[in-house]
Every structure is written in structure tokens, then in C-alpha cells.
Design a protein around this motif. Structure first.
Motif, PDB file in Angstrom:
ATOM      1  N   ALA A 234      -5.712   8.486  -2.568  1.00  0.00           N
ATOM      2  CA  ALA A 234      -6.646   7.440  -3.009  1.00  0.00           C
ATOM      3  C   ALA A 234      -5.896   6.237  -3.556  1.00  0.00           C
ATOM      4  CB  ALA A 234      -7.587   8.008  -4.063  1.00  0.00           C
ATOM      5  N   ARG A 235      -4.831   6.475  -4.297  1.00  0.00           N
ATOM      6  CA  ARG A 235      -4.057   5.371  -4.877  1.00  0.00           C
ATOM      7  C   ARG A 235      -3.348   4.578  -3.790  1.00  0.00           C
ATOM      8  NH1 ARG A 235      -3.386   1.375  -6.956  1.00  0.00           N
ATOM      9  NH2 ARG A 235      -1.862   0.814  -8.562  1.00  0.00           N
ATOM     10  N   VAL A 236      -2.753   5.266  -2.813  1.00  0.00           N
ATOM     11  CA  VAL A 236      -2.075   4.565  -1.717  1.00  0.00           C
ATOM     12  C   VAL A 236      -3.080   3.748  -0.917  1.00  0.00           C
ATOM     13  CG1 VAL A 236      -0.758   4.837   0.421  1.00  0.00           C
ATOM     14  CG2 VAL A 236      -0.187   6.237  -1.568  1.00  0.00           C
ATOM     15  N   ALA A 237      -4.251   4.324  -0.637  1.00  0.00           N
ATOM     16  CA  ALA A 237      -5.267   3.613   0.136  1.00  0.00           C
ATOM     17  C   ALA A 237      -5.660   2.312  -0.538  1.00  0.00           C
ATOM     18  CB  ALA A 237      -6.489   4.505   0.334  1.00  0.00           C
ATOM     19  N   ASP A 238      -5.696   2.302  -1.867  1.00  0.00           N
ATOM     20  CA  ASP A 238      -6.069   1.097  -2.606  1.00  0.00           C
ATOM     21  C   ASP A 238      -4.915   0.108  -2.736  1.00  0.00           C
ATOM     22  OD1 ASP A 238      -8.654   1.961  -3.004  1.00  0.00           O
ATOM     23  OD2 ASP A 238      -8.245   2.826  -4.980  1.00  0.00           O
ATOM     24  N   ALA A 239      -3.704   0.623  -2.957  1.00  0.00           N
ATOM     25  CA  ALA A 239      -2.576  -0.239  -3.324  1.00  0.00           C
ATOM     26  C   ALA A 239      -1.717  -0.681  -2.147  1.00  0.00           C
ATOM     27  CB  ALA A 239      -1.698   0.482  -4.350  1.00  0.00           C
ATOM     28  N   VAL A 240      -1.802   0.029  -1.008  1.00  0.00           N
ATOM     29  CA  VAL A 240      -0.911  -0.263   0.124  1.00  0.00           C
ATOM     30  C   VAL A 240      -1.758  -0.392   1.393  1.00  0.00           C
ATOM     31  CG1 VAL A 240       1.226   0.407   1.281  1.00  0.00           C
ATOM     32  CG2 VAL A 240       0.782   1.213  -1.050  1.00  0.00           C
ATOM     33  N   PRO A 241      -2.396  -1.543   1.602  1.00  0.00           N
ATOM     34  CA  PRO A 241      -3.301  -1.699   2.750  1.00  0.00           C
ATOM     35  C   PRO A 241      -2.711  -1.310   4.104  1.00  0.00           C
ATOM     36  CG  PRO A 241      -3.553  -3.541   1.249  1.00  0.00           C
ATOM     37  CD  PRO A 241      -2.389  -2.745   0.732  1.00  0.00           C
ATOM     38  N   PRO A 242      -1.443  -1.634   4.428  1.00  0.00           N
ATOM     39  CA  PRO A 242      -0.934  -1.243   5.744  1.00  0.00           C
ATOM     40  C   PRO A 242      -0.891   0.264   5.959  1.00  0.00           C
ATOM     41  CG  PRO A 242       0.458  -2.948   4.774  1.00  0.00           C
ATOM     42  CD  PRO A 242      -0.468  -2.473   3.694  1.00  0.00           C
ATOM     43  N   ALA A 243      -0.912   1.044   4.873  1.00  0.00           N
ATOM     44  CA  ALA A 243      -0.829   2.501   4.985  1.00  0.00           C
ATOM     45  C   ALA A 243      -2.183   3.181   4.855  1.00  0.00           C
ATOM     46  CB  ALA A 243       0.123   3.051   3.922  1.00  0.00           C
ATOM     47  N   ARG A 244      -3.256   2.403   4.776  1.00  0.00           N
ATOM     48  CA  ARG A 244      -4.571   2.996   4.498  1.00  0.00           C
ATOM     49  C   ARG A 244      -4.980   4.017   5.569  1.00  0.00           C
ATOM     50  NH1 ARG A 244      -9.150   2.641   1.635  1.00  0.00           N
ATOM     51  NH2 ARG A 244     -11.125   3.007   2.702  1.00  0.00           N
ATOM     52  N   SER A 245      -4.860   3.672   6.833  1.00  0.00           N
ATOM     53  CA  SER A 245      -5.285   4.622   7.869  1.00  0.00           C
ATOM     54  C   SER A 245      -4.384   5.851   7.895  1.00  0.00           C
ATOM     55  CB  SER A 245      -5.298   3.947   9.244  1.00  0.00           C
ATOM     56  OG  SER A 245      -3.993   3.606   9.660  1.00  0.00           O
ATOM     57  N   TRP A 246      -3.123   5.691   7.505  1.00  0.00           N
ATOM     58  CA  TRP A 246      -2.215   6.843   7.453  1.00  0.00           C
ATOM     59  C   TRP A 246      -2.673   7.838   6.393  1.00  0.00           C
ATOM     60  CZ3 TRP A 246       2.960   3.643   6.903  1.00  0.00           C
ATOM     61  CH2 TRP A 246       3.132   2.854   8.066  1.00  0.00           C
ATOM     62  N   VAL A 247      -2.970   7.335   5.193  1.00  0.00           N
ATOM     63  CA  VAL A 247      -3.311   8.275   4.125  1.00  0.00           C
ATOM     64  C   VAL A 247      -4.698   8.871   4.336  1.00  0.00           C
ATOM     65  CG1 VAL A 247      -1.760   7.243   2.453  1.00  0.00           C
ATOM     66  CG2 VAL A 247      -4.113   6.464   2.547  1.00  0.00           C
ATOM     67  N   LEU A 248      -5.612   8.130   4.967  1.00  0.00           N
ATOM     68  CA  LEU A 248      -6.906   8.727   5.273  1.00  0.00           C
ATOM     69  C   LEU A 248      -6.754   9.836   6.305  1.00  0.00           C
ATOM     70  CD1 LEU A 248      -9.313   5.636   5.361  1.00  0.00           C
ATOM     71  CD2 LEU A 248      -8.875   7.239   3.491  1.00  0.00           C
ATOM     72  N   GLY A 249      -5.909   9.620   7.304  1.00  0.00           N
ATOM     73  CA  GLY A 249      -5.634  10.674   8.279  1.00  0.00           C
ATOM     74  C   GLY A 249      -4.964  11.877   7.638  1.00  0.00           C
ATOM     75  N   ALA A 250      -4.018  11.614   6.729  1.00  0.00           N
ATOM     76  CA  ALA A 250      -3.342  12.712   6.033  1.00  0.00           C
ATOM     77  C   ALA A 250      -4.322  13.495   5.166  1.00  0.00           C
ATOM     78  CB  ALA A 250      -2.200  12.168   5.184  1.00  0.00           C
ATOM     79  N   ALA A 251      -5.228  12.782   4.489  1.00  0.00           N
ATOM     80  CA  ALA A 251      -6.223  13.462   3.661  1.00  0.00           C
ATOM     81  C   ALA A 251      -7.126  14.339   4.516  1.00  0.00           C
ATOM     82  CB  ALA A 251      -7.045  12.434   2.888  1.00  0.00           C
ATOM     83  N   ALA A 252      -7.505  13.852   5.694  1.00  0.00           N
ATOM     84  CA  ALA A 252      -8.340  14.650   6.591  1.00  0.00           C
ATOM     85  C   ALA A 252      -7.623  15.933   7.007  1.00  0.00           C
ATOM     86  CB  ALA A 252      -8.717  13.821   7.817  1.00  0.00           C
TER      87      ALA A 252
END
Length: 316
Positions: free
Chosen positions: A165-183
Motif C-alpha cells: 500500500a505504501r509503495v502504491a502511494d509513494a512510487v507511481p511507476p511501481a503501482r501496477s507491480w505492487v498491485l500484481g504482487a499483492a494479488a
């Protein structure tokens, strides 16, 4: 554009070349012994922490310690907001330290802790904890927040979802990566491990992945309910036994897009995030390359070529 961003972006691109590369990883995998492989690895940029004579766990830990050192160097070159972004990405190492702390509390032999320095958030307090309940209480009063339970797995899941959640908010270029990782993380916990998520973890999942995701009864149904930014990670995964394929796809996409960010024009957060991605993917690849050498199987390293975006640079 500030001079600090120019310097930091330039440094990020330079650091991205401080990796072993696919060719070196292949030669390491093809070694006839661990001793030979570690000696070869010590001649690459991983020689910052890798030393001849290390065991497999020691060398694999040293690879990650070198990655952390790169991130600490990079953060120091960036303006304040850029350094904070790298620190958010580097919170994985605090996660790893907590994992090892919990292993130690359960009586298992532990690995050394990572020297976090300014990359840490609450590690000086966490390292003094003597129980899982105390770890949870310390996390609750820190930027990590309450993991949602005081079992080992609840703490692991809670911390990882908080980090996502923190990466998704703070690092926009990595948002889709961390959402995929969370899934992938949630799918593995629910369908492969049969783990019931705590109320806190469920709340974080709803925020990251959508309200209906946790109502799914299978991996396939979960993929259909995911937001588009996360759905790609589970595409084609039809059951728990195929989650490994989704995880491999995740790493290929992160590395490929990381290279794209590195080669893009300008001096901004893009090259910085790209450098972190390709360095992390290289560390993972080289750690894996040590394993066939440790078995004495002399792997030819062909499986390593599946990685996308690797240009084959060889700095050994």
C-alpha cells in the motif's frame, strides 16, 4: 528539474550496470561446485559483500546485502523526495529482518540482519522484541501499522500488504507491480496455504485490490474480480499449483519495464525506479544461479534466459 535529480538519475543509470548480468549468471550456474561459483561471483560487483569460502546461505544473503548497499548509495544522491521513495522500496529489507527475528524466536538458527541505517523505520525497536506479541505491538505504533494478528504468518502478511500500500502511494511507476504482487500474495495465502486473512489484512486487500476480491472462491474468479492494474499477474493461472508461473511472469514484467524506465529520456523518478527493478531482478537471478552449483549439477544456466529485458551485460 533540480541538480540533485540530475545527479541521482545519472547515478541510478550507472548503478544499473553494477549487476552481474545474464552471461555471468549462466557461468555461475554452470560451475561444478559452490566454491567455484562463489569465487566467480566475488569477482563481480557482488564482491562488495560476497567472499570466497562462503556457504550457500551466506553467499545468497551477501547478494542481497550488496543490493541494499546499492540502494543506500542511490538514496544519498537523490533530493529528499527521491531518497524517501528509495527508502520506501527498501522497506523489504526491514521485512526480511523481521522474518529472521521471528525465526530466531522460534529457535531456528538465524542469518545476520541487514544493516538498514537510514533505510529502516522501526528496526532498532523491533530487534529488541522477545515475542511475536511484542513484535505486533511495536509494529502497531509504527508506520507499518497493526499487522492484524500476532502469529508469524499474520505478521508476515500484514507487513507485506502494508508495504504494498505504501509503495502504491509513494512510487507511481511501481503501482501496477505492487498491485500484481499483492494479488499473488493473497492468492497464495488463501488458495495454496488455506490461510484465513485477519480483519486488518482483509481491509488492506479491499483498499489495494477492490472490495469484491476476497469474495472469490477460486484463483480464476479472483483474477476476474481484480482491478486491471493487478489482473495481469494472475492471467492464465487456473489454480494454486500454477501460481509459480504468475510469479515468474511478475519478475519478467518488472525487469522488462525497469529497463524501459532506465532508457527513457529525462532526469526524474523513472530511471531511479528502473534501476531498483533491474538490480533486484539480477540479485534474484544470481541467487538462483548458485543453487545448481551448490548441488554440483553443473546447470548450463539455460533457464535463466527466460528473463525479459536483460541485455546480457557481463561485469564479471
Amino acid at each position: 528539474m533540480t541538480a540533485a535529480w540530475v545527479a541521482g538519475s545519472t547515478r541510478a543509470r550507472a548503478l544499473a550496470h553494477r549487476r552481474a548480468g545474464l552471461a555471468a549468471a549462466g557461468r555461475i550456474a554452470a560451475c561444478d561446485s559452490l566454491e567455484q561459483a562463489v569465487t566467480l561471483l566475488a569477482g563481480t560487483p557482488y564482491g562488495h559483500d560476497v567472499r570466497r569460502g562462503q556457504s550457500l546461505p551466506e553467499a545468497q544473503w551477501a547478494i542481497l546485502a550488496t543490493l541494499l548497499w546499492h540502494l543506500r548509495v542511490l538514496a544519498g544522491w537523490l533530493p529528499r523526495e527521491g531518497g524517501q521513495m528509495v527508502r520506501v522500496l527498501a522497506r523489504w529489507f526491514e521485512l526480511a529482518n523481521v522474518d529472521e527475528l521471528m525465526h530466531r524466536l522460534s529457535g531456528r538458527q538465524d542469518e545476520p540482519e541487514f544493516a538498514l541505517g537510514s533505510m529502516g523505520t522501526v528496526w532498532p525497536r523491533l530487534r529488541r522484541c522477545v515475542s511475536l506479541a511484542e513484535i505486533r505491538a511495536t509494529l502497531t505504533t509504527s508506520p507499518w501499522g497493526d499487522p492484524g494478528g500476532d502469529s508469524r504468518r499474520e505478521i508476515q502478511l500484514g507487513m507485506r500488504l502494508a508495504w504494498a500500500a505504501r509503495v502504491a502511494d509513494a512510487v507511481p511507476p511501481a503501482r501496477s507491480w505492487v498491485l500484481g504482487a499483492a494479488a499473488l500474495l493473497v492468492a497464495r495465502a488463501r488458495y495454496a496455504e488455506g490461510h484465513a486473512l485477519s480483519a486488518g489484512a482483509r481491509d488492506r486487500c479491499r483498499i489495494l485490490l477492490g472490495a469484491g476480491t476476497l469474495d472469490a472462491s477460486s484463483v480464476t474468479e479472483m483474477a476476474q474480480r481484480l482491478p486491471s492494474a493487478a489482473r495481469w499477474a494472475l492471467r492464465g493461472v487456473e489454480g494454486p499449483r500454477e501460481l509459480w508461473a504468475g510469479e515468474e511472469r511478475w519478475w519478467r514484467r518488472v525487469e522488462g519495464e525497469g529497463h524501459g524506465l532506465l532508457t527513457g529520456a529525462g532526469f526524474s523518478m523513472g530511471p531511479v525506479v528502473g534501476a531498483v527493478a533491474v538490480l533486484a531482478a539480477d540479485a534474484r537471478r544470481v541467487r538462483a544461479a548458485l543453487e545448481p552449483a551448490a548441488r554440483g549439477s553443473g546447470d548450463d544456466g539455460a533457464h535463466l534466459s527466460e528473463s525479459i529485458g536483460e541485455d546480457g551485460d557481463d561485469l564479471a
